[in-house]
Design a protein around this motif. Structure first.
Motif, PDB file in Angstrom:
ATOM      1  N   TRP A   1     101.106 142.639  53.315  1.00  0.00           N
ATOM      2  CA  TRP A   1     102.080 142.693  54.423  1.00  0.00           C
ATOM      3  C   TRP A   1     102.987 141.472  54.360  1.00  0.00           C
ATOM      4  O   TRP A   1     102.730 140.447  54.958  1.00  0.00           O
TER       5      TRP A   1
ATOM      6  N   PRO B   1      92.706 146.821  56.255  1.00  0.00           N
ATOM      7  CA  PRO B   1      91.951 145.629  56.658  1.00  0.00           C
ATOM      8  C   PRO B   1      90.648 145.989  57.354  1.00  0.00           C
ATOM      9  O   PRO B   1      90.507 147.071  57.909  1.00  0.00           O
TER      10      PRO B   1
ATOM     11  N   SER C   1      96.651 142.927  59.433  1.00  0.00           N
ATOM     12  CA  SER C   1      97.213 143.686  58.317  1.00  0.00           C
ATOM     13  C   SER C   1      96.545 143.345  56.996  1.00  0.00           C
ATOM     14  O   SER C   1      95.752 142.403  56.896  1.00  0.00           O
ATOM     15  N   ASP C   2      96.908 144.118  55.974  1.00  0.00           N
ATOM     16  CA  ASP C   2      96.415 143.873  54.629  1.00  0.00           C
ATOM     17  C   ASP C   2      97.175 142.711  53.997  1.00  0.00           C
ATOM     18  O   ASP C   2      98.174 142.226  54.527  1.00  0.00           O
TER      19      ASP C   2
ATOM     20  N   GLY D   1      97.548 148.382  58.621  1.00  0.00           N
ATOM     21  CA  GLY D   1      97.254 147.432  59.685  1.00  0.00           C
ATOM     22  C   GLY D   1      97.107 148.109  61.029  1.00  0.00           C
ATOM     23  O   GLY D   1      97.355 149.308  61.173  1.00  0.00           O
TER      24      GLY D   1
END
Length: 292
Positions: free
Chosen positions: A228, A129, A224-225, A261
């Protein structure tokens, strides 16, 4: 090595805290590995736990594992080999944690490959992220109760919301409230309103003296991406779904989860009125006792 020791403790706490030690990661499958971990762009060393399909989490396991771990920066093509280490956790179990000393780049895509000697491979692709910050927003009234608000810009996902309180008095000194449904999407990012007064009233309800003061109040969130999709605890994996095939879509030919993340935290000093409304006493200048 102290740095690696702290890293392993972090991985055990964050990535494995909710795992039941008796769970078999896989049963009757040709998938070679279960992965547990994530890339953290704020850390100088990355780590992932690798579990072979034949193991159970509570087994001591062999001293070595038939696995080679590499990561690839998909834009540059740079590939790194990760080193294995056998880690013993506080509950007596052991696990293979692979690590690599590098700082993951924000907004970069990586692929993690875990390969057995016969060529069978479990893999995961993640995008780290972007760099962002936890901004302090104006205090608000939510459900008729004072709340302290933070904003996070440009975060793909937000979870793991924690309000951390440090008290002085006849209650536990350090307490954490995990909020699972406070992240609110707003234009350009997220908004989180921590219900300070209602949190504190609940936490100090056991005080017999009624003389409890606040030493520190901190808000923490996990950025987070998009992949997640574990739970809302910011990195704590649910053992009930750990073993279900297809649960975590970013793991190819395997189980578990490997994401990306990092945590952000910000401290607040609540107003005197809010502290009194929450049932706290106001501390003296030494912060060692309540004012007379």
């Amino acid at each position: 090595m102290p740095v690696l020791h702290r890293l392993f403790l972090l991985l055990a706490t964050v990535a494995l805290a909710a795992c039941d030690e008796t769970i078999a990661p896989t049963v009757g499958t040709e998938r070679p590995f279960t992965l547990l971990g994530h890339l953290d762009p704020t850390a100088d060393t990355q780590a992932v736990r690798v579990i072979a399909v034949a193991e159970t989490i509570d087994a001591l396991g062999p001293e070595t594992i038939d696995a080679a771990v590499t990561s690839t920066h998909l834009a540059s093509g740079e590939t790194r080999a990760w080193r294995d280490s056998l880690v013993q956790y506080d509950n007596g179990t052991q696990g293979h944690v692979f690590f690599a000393p590098f700082r993951a780049d924000h907004e970069a895509a990586y692929r993690l490959d875990v390969t057995r000697s016969d060529g069978a491979t479990t893999a995961a692709a993640v995008t780290v992220p972007p760099l962002t910050a936890l901004d302090s927003l104006p205090r608000a009234i939510v459900d008729a109760s004072p709340a302290y608000v933070v904003g996070v810009q440009a975060a793909p996902r937000l979870s793991g919301i924690e309000a951390r309180y440090t008290f002085i008095g006849d209650v536990p000194r350090f307490q954490v409230v995990r909020h699972t449904s406070l992240a609110e999407r707003v234009p350009g990012g997220w908004r989180v309103a921590i219900p300070f007064v209602s949190d504190v009233r609940r936490l100090i309800a056991t005080s017999a003296s009624g003389q409890v003061g606040l030493l520190a109040f901190e808000v923490s969130v996990f950025v987070s991406d998009e992949t997640w999709n574990v739970d809302d605890a910011g990195g704590v994996f649910d053992p009930e779904v750990l073993v279900e095939p297809g649960t975590f879509s970013n793991v190819e030919n395997g189980f578990g989860f490997f994401g990306a993340g990092y945590r952000l935290s910000r401290s607040f000093v609540p107003t005197s009125q809010d502290q009194l409304s929450a049932g706290l006493c106001l501390l003296d200048e030494t912060r060692a006792a309540c004012r007379e």
